[in-house]
Design a protein around this motif. Structure first.
Motif, mmCIF file in Angstrom:
data_model
loop_
_atom_site.group_PDB
_atom_site.id
_atom_site.type_symbol
_atom_site.label_atom_id
_atom_site.label_comp_id
_atom_site.label_asym_id
_atom_site.label_seq_id
_atom_site.Cartn_x
_atom_site.Cartn_y
_atom_site.Cartn_z
ATOM 1 N N THR A 223 0.811 -1.223 0.000
ATOM 2 C CA THR A 223 0.000 0.000 0.000
ATOM 3 C C THR A 223 0.843 1.271 0.000
ATOM 4 O OG1 THR A 223 -1.714 -1.173 1.237
ATOM 5 C CG2 THR A 223 -1.854 1.223 1.205
ATOM 6 N N GLN A 224 1.885 1.285 0.799
ATOM 7 C CA GLN A 224 2.667 2.517 0.994
ATOM 8 C C GLN A 224 3.260 3.085 -0.300
ATOM 9 O OE1 GLN A 224 5.359 1.417 4.148
ATOM 10 N NE2 GLN A 224 3.709 1.316 5.668
ATOM 11 N N ASP A 227 0.427 4.405 -2.509
ATOM 12 C CA ASP A 227 -0.130 5.638 -1.942
ATOM 13 C C ASP A 227 0.793 6.827 -2.209
ATOM 14 O OD1 ASP A 227 -2.379 6.635 -0.594
ATOM 15 O OD2 ASP A 227 -1.246 6.830 1.263
ATOM 16 N N LEU A 230 0.553 7.747 -5.811
ATOM 17 C CA LEU A 230 -0.740 8.391 -6.066
ATOM 18 C C LEU A 230 -0.705 9.862 -5.655
ATOM 19 C CD1 LEU A 230 -3.714 8.222 -6.880
ATOM 20 C CD2 LEU A 230 -4.231 7.385 -4.578
ATOM 21 N N HIS A 231 -0.142 10.135 -4.486
ATOM 22 C CA HIS A 231 -0.049 11.524 -4.027
ATOM 23 C C HIS A 231 0.840 12.351 -4.957
ATOM 24 C CE1 HIS A 231 -1.776 10.088 -0.177
ATOM 25 N NE2 HIS A 231 -2.195 11.336 -0.090
ATOM 26 N N GLU A 273 -3.251 8.336 -12.375
ATOM 27 C CA GLU A 273 -3.942 8.417 -11.081
ATOM 28 C C GLU A 273 -5.097 7.415 -11.011
ATOM 29 O OE1 GLU A 273 -6.729 11.623 -8.658
ATOM 30 O OE2 GLU A 273 -5.353 12.362 -10.211
ATOM 31 N N CYS A 277 -5.459 4.311 -8.413
ATOM 32 C CA CYS A 277 -6.640 4.202 -7.540
ATOM 33 C C CYS A 277 -7.273 2.814 -7.646
ATOM 34 C CB CYS A 277 -7.670 5.272 -7.897
ATOM 35 S SG CYS A 277 -7.228 6.930 -7.329
ATOM 36 N N LEU A 280 -4.918 0.468 -5.758
ATOM 37 C CA LEU A 280 -5.003 0.723 -4.319
ATOM 38 C C LEU A 280 -6.328 0.223 -3.751
ATOM 39 C CD1 LEU A 280 -3.517 1.977 -1.924
ATOM 40 C CD2 LEU A 280 -4.623 4.154 -2.453
#
Length: 323
Positions: A223-224, A227, A230-231, A273, A277, A280
């Motif tokens: 996940t990290q 994420d 994504l940011h 993105e 998503c 994720l």
């Protein structure tokens, strides 16, 4: 034009586009070309009417536009198409992935199952061999321990003997093929349940990995970075949007080419993105499923402990409720 004729025309267009790109030093896959054709046809500014058959001029225009975009390696739109192709060809959602894993498992087990169900044992040695094959099948289907590990085999054999002693092989051999296959699957679930229960009681579980612990480490590790990526994409999209707004308000001339390129870059980042998503979301769903199954497993183990307690034997109707 019939469906087969339309497909033939499209294949010819794709082949011609690929050949033209190759002649100009750019090798492109048929999949990428097909995606590009679709993108160009569906783009309103290209004025293709999808409800009518393409004319000869339409075909030439389509080929020219596609070749131009495929050769324009500096344009972010090409990277966007490539990204879409890669994601479409390589990413599998959870349901499809699980179904595929089940298909692979069944395909691998098919010859083992067939060897057991077709076996004609008569002598004592042949019956013992058949029993060992059943133990191997149980281990392979459960995926909990290797059938070549002697400690795992001994544990699985002991568990199998407690519910299916070797003396019952005669009854098993008298069953038809489908009933044999069904019983093999049932025995796998029962033996696996016994081994998992014993592991929780600290009395077995040889070769069984602590999957909840492994997954609890793997999920955050997956996940990290997603994420973070994504940011980063979202931040870049905000920057591109802000620059576009400034450029559109600018009184300077000749900003349209740069604006167009920046829009393509924005579309690229937004597409990135979207894909992040999706990934994720699937990872988060996996985490939720794991948490739910972990709780269900703990509750079932607790219920079994209360049922079994210190008894040396328990009726199957109490332990295996579904039987």
């Amino acid at each position: 034009m019939s469906h087969s004729q339309a497909e033939s025309v499209i294949r010819n267009i794709i082949r011609e586009i690929g050949q033209e790109c190759a002649m100009k030093g750019q090798t492109v896959s048929e999949t990428l070309v097909a995606f590009m054709v679709k993108a160009v046809v569906l783009d309103p500014k290209n004025e293709f009417n999808v409800d009518r058959t393409l004319t000869k001029n339409d075909v030439q225009k389509l080929i020219k536009l596609c070749v131009g975009r495929l050769l324009d390696t500096a344009n972010p739109s090409l990277d966007t198409i490539k990204m879409q192709v890669y994601f479409d060809m390589n990413y599998t959602n959870r349901v499809e992935l699980l179904n595929e894993q089940h298909r692979i498992l069944e395909a691998r087990l098919a010859p083992v199952s067939r060897e057991i169900t077709d076996y004609r044992a008569r002598t004592r040695e042949e019956l013992e061999s058949l029993y060992r094959k059943i133990v191997s099948y149980v281990l392979l289907r459960s995926g909990l321990g290797s059938p070549t590990d002697i400690k795992v085999v001994r544990e699985a054999t002991a568990a199998l003997q407690s519910v299916f002693p070797q003396t019952e092989l005669g009854v098993f051999l008298s069953l038809n093929k489908k009933d044999k296959e069904r019983q093999l699957k049932e025995l796998t679930m029962i033996v696996t349940g016994i081994r998992l229960f014993n592991k929780e009681c600290g009395k077995g579980g040889e070769g069984i990995d602590d999957l909840p612990a492994i997954l609890n480490e793997a999920i955050p590790a997956a996940t990290q970075p997603i994420d973070a990526e994504l940011h980063a994409s979202q931040d870049l999209a905000y920057r591109y949007t802000a620059i576009l707004e400034i450029m559109q308000e600018s009184p300077q001339r000749n900003v349209e080419p740069r604006t167009s390129m920046l829009k393509e870059a924005l579309f690229n980042v937004r597409q990135h993105e979207v894909f992040l998503c999706i990934i994720l979301s699937d990872v988060i769903t996996c985490a939720q499923e794991i948490e739910m199954m972990d709780k269900q497993f703990a509750a079932q183990i607790e219920q079994l402990k209360n049922t079994v307690q210190a008894k040396t034997a328990v009726p199957t109707s109490q332990v295996f409720v579904s039987m």
